[in-house]
Design a protein around this motif. Structure first.
Motif, PDB file in Angstrom:
ATOM      1  N   ALA A 140       0.829  -1.211   0.000  1.00  0.00           N
ATOM      2  CA  ALA A 140       0.000   0.000   0.000  1.00  0.00           C
ATOM      3  C   ALA A 140       0.858   1.252   0.000  1.00  0.00           C
ATOM      4  CB  ALA A 140      -0.926  -0.012   1.216  1.00  0.00           C
ATOM      5  N   ALA A 141       1.998   1.208   0.684  1.00  0.00           N
ATOM      6  CA  ALA A 141       2.901   2.365   0.708  1.00  0.00           C
ATOM      7  C   ALA A 141       3.473   2.626  -0.678  1.00  0.00           C
ATOM      8  CB  ALA A 141       4.021   2.132   1.720  1.00  0.00           C
ATOM      9  N   VAL A 142       3.788   1.565  -1.414  1.00  0.00           N
ATOM     10  CA  VAL A 142       4.274   1.718  -2.788  1.00  0.00           C
ATOM     11  C   VAL A 142       3.197   2.361  -3.657  1.00  0.00           C
ATOM     12  CG1 VAL A 142       5.028   0.496  -4.863  1.00  0.00           C
ATOM     13  CG2 VAL A 142       5.903  -0.200  -2.619  1.00  0.00           C
ATOM     14  N   VAL A 143       1.969   1.881  -3.532  1.00  0.00           N
ATOM     15  CA  VAL A 143       0.858   2.429  -4.317  1.00  0.00           C
ATOM     16  C   VAL A 143       0.697   3.925  -4.062  1.00  0.00           C
ATOM     17  CG1 VAL A 143      -1.657   2.385  -4.632  1.00  0.00           C
ATOM     18  CG2 VAL A 143      -0.373   0.232  -4.475  1.00  0.00           C
ATOM     19  N   ALA A 144       0.725   4.308  -2.813  1.00  0.00           N
ATOM     20  CA  ALA A 144       0.564   5.724  -2.473  1.00  0.00           C
ATOM     21  C   ALA A 144       1.710   6.566  -3.019  1.00  0.00           C
ATOM     22  CB  ALA A 144       0.475   5.880  -0.952  1.00  0.00           C
ATOM     23  N   ALA A 145       2.931   6.038  -2.915  1.00  0.00           N
ATOM     24  CA  ALA A 145       4.092   6.789  -3.401  1.00  0.00           C
ATOM     25  C   ALA A 145       4.056   6.942  -4.920  1.00  0.00           C
ATOM     26  CB  ALA A 145       5.380   6.094  -2.962  1.00  0.00           C
ATOM     27  N   VAL A 146       3.687   5.881  -5.623  1.00  0.00           N
ATOM     28  CA  VAL A 146       3.609   5.943  -7.085  1.00  0.00           C
ATOM     29  C   VAL A 146       2.512   6.903  -7.524  1.00  0.00           C
ATOM     30  CG1 VAL A 146       2.985   4.604  -9.143  1.00  0.00           C
ATOM     31  CG2 VAL A 146       4.639   3.680  -7.501  1.00  0.00           C
ATOM     32  N   ASP A 147       1.364   6.841  -6.889  1.00  0.00           N
ATOM     33  CA  ASP A 147       0.261   7.743  -7.226  1.00  0.00           C
ATOM     34  C   ASP A 147       0.682   9.199  -7.034  1.00  0.00           C
ATOM     35  OD1 ASP A 147      -2.428   8.466  -7.910  1.00  0.00           O
ATOM     36  OD2 ASP A 147      -2.862   8.714  -5.790  1.00  0.00           O
ATOM     37  N   HIS A 148       1.365   9.479  -5.928  1.00  0.00           N
ATOM     38  CA  HIS A 148       1.812  10.851  -5.663  1.00  0.00           C
ATOM     39  C   HIS A 148       2.821  11.314  -6.715  1.00  0.00           C
ATOM     40  CE1 HIS A 148       2.719  14.441  -3.342  1.00  0.00           C
ATOM     41  NE2 HIS A 148       4.006  14.177  -3.485  1.00  0.00           N
ATOM     42  N   ALA A 149       3.757  10.433  -7.075  1.00  0.00           N
ATOM     43  CA  ALA A 149       4.753  10.787  -8.092  1.00  0.00           C
ATOM     44  C   ALA A 149       4.093  11.053  -9.439  1.00  0.00           C
ATOM     45  CB  ALA A 149       5.791   9.676  -8.214  1.00  0.00           C
ATOM     46  N   CYS A 150       3.115  10.222  -9.805  1.00  0.00           N
ATOM     47  CA  CYS A 150       2.450  10.397 -11.094  1.00  0.00           C
ATOM     48  C   CYS A 150       1.633  11.683 -11.149  1.00  0.00           C
ATOM     49  CB  CYS A 150       1.552   9.200 -11.387  1.00  0.00           C
ATOM     50  SG  CYS A 150       2.442   7.658 -11.721  1.00  0.00           S
ATOM     51  N   ARG A 151       1.102  12.111 -10.015  1.00  0.00           N
ATOM     52  CA  ARG A 151       0.292  13.325  -9.971  1.00  0.00           C
ATOM     53  C   ARG A 151       1.125  14.597  -9.888  1.00  0.00           C
ATOM     54  NH1 ARG A 151      -5.230  12.633  -8.525  1.00  0.00           N
ATOM     55  NH2 ARG A 151      -5.763  10.429  -8.245  1.00  0.00           N
ATOM     56  N   THR A 152       2.348  14.508  -9.391  1.00  0.00           N
ATOM     57  CA  THR A 152       3.116  15.720  -9.112  1.00  0.00           C
ATOM     58  C   THR A 152       4.307  15.951 -10.032  1.00  0.00           C
ATOM     59  OG1 THR A 152       4.422  14.533  -7.444  1.00  0.00           O
ATOM     60  CG2 THR A 152       2.459  15.716  -6.685  1.00  0.00           C
ATOM     61  N   VAL A 153       4.896  14.872 -10.574  1.00  0.00           N
ATOM     62  CA  VAL A 153       6.077  15.063 -11.416  1.00  0.00           C
ATOM     63  C   VAL A 153       6.075  14.157 -12.646  1.00  0.00           C
ATOM     64  CG1 VAL A 153       7.515  13.437 -10.100  1.00  0.00           C
ATOM     65  CG2 VAL A 153       8.601  15.289 -11.379  1.00  0.00           C
ATOM     66  N   GLY A 154       5.427  12.991 -12.575  1.00  0.00           N
ATOM     67  CA  GLY A 154       5.388  12.079 -13.715  1.00  0.00           C
ATOM     68  C   GLY A 154       6.624  11.229 -13.869  1.00  0.00           C
ATOM     69  N   PHE A 155       7.609  11.408 -12.981  1.00  0.00           N
ATOM     70  CA  PHE A 155       8.854  10.647 -12.988  1.00  0.00           C
ATOM     71  C   PHE A 155       9.088  10.069 -11.603  1.00  0.00           C
ATOM     72  CE2 PHE A 155       9.822  12.496 -16.994  1.00  0.00           C
ATOM     73  CZ  PHE A 155      10.913  11.819 -17.534  1.00  0.00           C
ATOM     74  N   MET A 156       9.824   8.955 -11.548  1.00  0.00           N
ATOM     75  CA  MET A 156      10.242   8.377 -10.271  1.00  0.00           C
ATOM     76  C   MET A 156      11.493   7.536 -10.484  1.00  0.00           C
ATOM     77  SD  MET A 156       7.034   5.713 -10.099  1.00  0.00           S
ATOM     78  CE  MET A 156       6.003   6.742 -11.159  1.00  0.00           C
ATOM     79  N   GLN A 157      12.288   7.400  -9.439  1.00  0.00           N
ATOM     80  CA  GLN A 157      13.435   6.498  -9.415  1.00  0.00           C
ATOM     81  C   GLN A 157      12.969   5.190  -8.774  1.00  0.00           C
ATOM     82  OE1 GLN A 157      16.605   7.424 -10.451  1.00  0.00           O
ATOM     83  NE2 GLN A 157      16.921   9.577  -9.985  1.00  0.00           N
ATOM     84  N   ILE A 158      13.160   4.081  -9.475  1.00  0.00           N
ATOM     85  CA  ILE A 158      12.680   2.790  -8.979  1.00  0.00           C
ATOM     86  C   ILE A 158      13.864   1.935  -8.539  1.00  0.00           C
ATOM     87  CG2 ILE A 158      11.564   0.620  -9.621  1.00  0.00           C
ATOM     88  CD1 ILE A 158       9.615   2.920  -9.255  1.00  0.00           C
ATOM     89  N   VAL A 159      13.839   1.510  -7.282  1.00  0.00           N
ATOM     90  CA  VAL A 159      14.807   0.543  -6.767  1.00  0.00           C
ATOM     91  C   VAL A 159      14.029  -0.684  -6.297  1.00  0.00           C
ATOM     92  CG1 VAL A 159      16.520   2.293  -6.129  1.00  0.00           C
ATOM     93  CG2 VAL A 159      14.767   1.605  -4.471  1.00  0.00           C
ATOM     94  N   GLY A 160      14.770  -1.756  -5.953  1.00  0.00           N
ATOM     95  CA  GLY A 160      14.099  -3.000  -5.590  1.00  0.00           C
ATOM     96  C   GLY A 160      13.405  -3.651  -6.765  1.00  0.00           C
ATOM     97  N   HIS A 161      13.859  -3.335  -7.992  1.00  0.00           N
ATOM     98  CA  HIS A 161      13.221  -3.823  -9.217  1.00  0.00           C
ATOM     99  C   HIS A 161      13.609  -5.245  -9.577  1.00  0.00           C
ATOM    100  CE1 HIS A 161      17.166  -2.795 -10.806  1.00  0.00           C
ATOM    101  NE2 HIS A 161      16.976  -1.524 -10.435  1.00  0.00           N
ATOM    102  N   GLY A 162      14.716  -5.739  -9.045  1.00  0.00           N
ATOM    103  CA  GLY A 162      15.096  -7.122  -9.262  1.00  0.00           C
ATOM    104  C   GLY A 162      15.815  -7.434 -10.557  1.00  0.00           C
ATOM    105  N   VAL A 163      16.208  -6.432 -11.328  1.00  0.00           N
ATOM    106  CA  VAL A 163      16.964  -6.683 -12.560  1.00  0.00           C
ATOM    107  C   VAL A 163      18.403  -7.041 -12.173  1.00  0.00           C
ATOM    108  CG1 VAL A 163      17.757  -5.749 -14.760  1.00  0.00           C
ATOM    109  CG2 VAL A 163      15.520  -5.056 -13.839  1.00  0.00           C
ATOM    110  N   PRO A 164      18.901  -8.217 -12.561  1.00  0.00           N
ATOM    111  CA  PRO A 164      20.256  -8.618 -12.161  1.00  0.00           C
ATOM    112  C   PRO A 164      21.332  -7.691 -12.726  1.00  0.00           C
ATOM    113  CG  PRO A 164      18.987 -10.522 -12.939  1.00  0.00           C
ATOM    114  CD  PRO A 164      18.190  -9.298 -13.282  1.00  0.00           C
ATOM    115  N   ASP A 165      22.373  -7.442 -11.944  1.00  0.00           N
ATOM    116  CA  ASP A 165      23.481  -6.605 -12.402  1.00  0.00           C
ATOM    117  C   ASP A 165      24.102  -7.151 -13.675  1.00  0.00           C
ATOM    118  OD1 ASP A 165      23.093  -4.978 -10.209  1.00  0.00           O
ATOM    119  OD2 ASP A 165      24.705  -5.869  -9.019  1.00  0.00           O
ATOM    120  N   ARG A 166      24.190  -8.465 -13.785  1.00  0.00           N
ATOM    121  CA  ARG A 166      24.841  -9.061 -14.962  1.00  0.00           C
ATOM    122  C   ARG A 166      24.066  -8.751 -16.239  1.00  0.00           C
ATOM    123  NH1 ARG A 166      28.579 -13.095 -16.271  1.00  0.00           N
ATOM    124  NH2 ARG A 166      28.847 -12.923 -18.531  1.00  0.00           N
ATOM    125  N   VAL A 167      22.751  -8.731 -16.151  1.00  0.00           N
ATOM    126  CA  VAL A 167      21.938  -8.407 -17.328  1.00  0.00           C
ATOM    127  C   VAL A 167      22.244  -6.986 -17.789  1.00  0.00           C
ATOM    128  CG1 VAL A 167      19.577  -8.033 -18.144  1.00  0.00           C
ATOM    129  CG2 VAL A 167      20.112 -10.054 -16.786  1.00  0.00           C
TER     130      VAL A 167
END
Length: 347
Positions: free
Chosen positions: A24-51
């Motif tokens: 729920a905290a992620v949802v609220a943060a994403v909604d706020h970012a989309c309403r105020t700036v349209g951009f966000m930095q995403i971490v915890g995405h799980g893309v391996p460093d090797r890729v």
């Protein structure tokens, strides 16, 4: 007092099945970012460093080829696949705005995406889902790019589930919009050989534009250049945080929410260091939606007080108008709202 800020959001609770409070905290943060700036930095995405490191190596191998060798992979503009040489586009035209110099964006790019063959049993056709060209001059390129493409797509699909929760629509609401999505990975290289530009001129790495589709997932070097338009009309420098992917929403999201979510204008200005342009690489994954999906304002975002700002349009029609501007040099005269914001920022 207004302060431009791109928030950093950890989406690991949605990549795995995290606690409901964390989701729920992620949802609220994403909604706020989309309403105020349209951009966000995403971490915890799980893309391996090797890729990501393999992708970097693939970009270096391909863009390091001689220009004549790269030009063998140029495709017709409407197909949105293959190689784009420097100074053959102007993203400003996708908004109906005249650039400082016609077709002046000096980046070079290589595009791959979903093919009609990836979606058997759907309405996907070669007209909207062209097959890819793979450069045989760099044999490792295809495997590395496909691996990153799959990871970026997973991140984008995770974000659409977050979007559904934020917009208070059923969990599967985006399935009908994206189950045969036009997905494109555009790999960019911002560098030109010495002597090929005038450093005193008005330089454009990539002109002002909004992204066409639902959501964009961007990997980029930690090099200056990307600028995002703030609500006060100012251009602001944005650089990827360590280990983060930059995410922004596009025109489809803005249309769905009647501009409550912002499809934010952005551009790339070349960083000139000691008289030369510092190299910058990026890979933008565009999750655009199904070609035949009709995008209109969601019912609960159009009211008597806030009537719909957009007429319904198919994703294919919207993208075609944008591409005709950026790649064929024909102004997209339907982007009235975005063009007004660019003009205000220039004036």
């Amino acid at each position: 007092m207004y302060r431009f800020h791109v928030p950093t959001i950890d989406i690991s609770a949605w990549v795995g099945r995290g606690p409901e409070a964390a989701r729920a905290a992620v949802v609220a943060a994403v909604d706020h970012a989309c309403r105020t700036v349209g951009f966000m930095q995403i971490v915890g995405h799980g893309v391996p460093d090797r890729v990501i490191s393999d992708l970097e190596e693939a970009l270096d191998d391909f863009f390091g080829l001689p220009l004549d060798a790269k030009k063998q992979y140029v495709r017709p503009a409407a197909e949105n696949r293959g190689y784009t040489p420097p100074k053959s586009e102007s993203l400003s035209y996708s908004l109906g705005i005249d650039p400082v110099t016609r077709m002046n964006d000096f980046f070079e790019a290589f595009n791959v995406g979903t093919s009609w063959r990836d979606y058997p049993g759907t309405t996907a056709t070669p007209a909207d889902y062209a097959e890819n060209t793979w450069p045989d001059a760099t044999p490792a390129f295809r495997g590395a790019v496909e691996a990153y493409f799959d990871e970026a797509r997973r991140v984008a699909q995770t974000l659409t589930r977050v979007f559904a929760a934020a917009l208070r629509v059923p969990d599967d609401s985006f399935d009908a919009l994206t189950d045969h999505s036009i997905d494109v990975l555009r790999m960019n290289n911002y560098a030109l050989p010495p002597g090929s530009i005038e450093l005193g001129a008005e330089l454009t790495g990539m002109g002002e534009h909004t992204d066409f589709g639902l959501v964009t997932v961007l990997w980029a070097d930690r090099v200056a250049g990307l600028q995002v338009l703030g609500l006060d009309g100012s251009w602001n420098d944005v650089m990827p945080a360590e280990g983060a992917l930059l995410v922004n929403i596009g025109d489809v999201a803005a249309r769905l929410t009647n501009d409550k979510w912002l499809s934010t204008l952005h551009r790339v200005k070349p960083p000139v260091i000691n008289g030369t342009i510092e190299r910058r690489r990026s890979a933008a994954f565009f999750h655009d939606g199904n070609a035949d999906a009709v995008v209109g304002v969601l019912p609960h975002f159009a009211t008597r007080e806030s009537p719909a700002l957009y007429e319904p349009v198919t994703v294919a029609q919207h993208i075609a108008a944008k591409l005709a501007g950026s790649r064929a040099g024909r102004k997209n005269l339907s982007a009235v709202r975005e063009a007004a914001r660019v003009s205000a920022s220039r004036g």
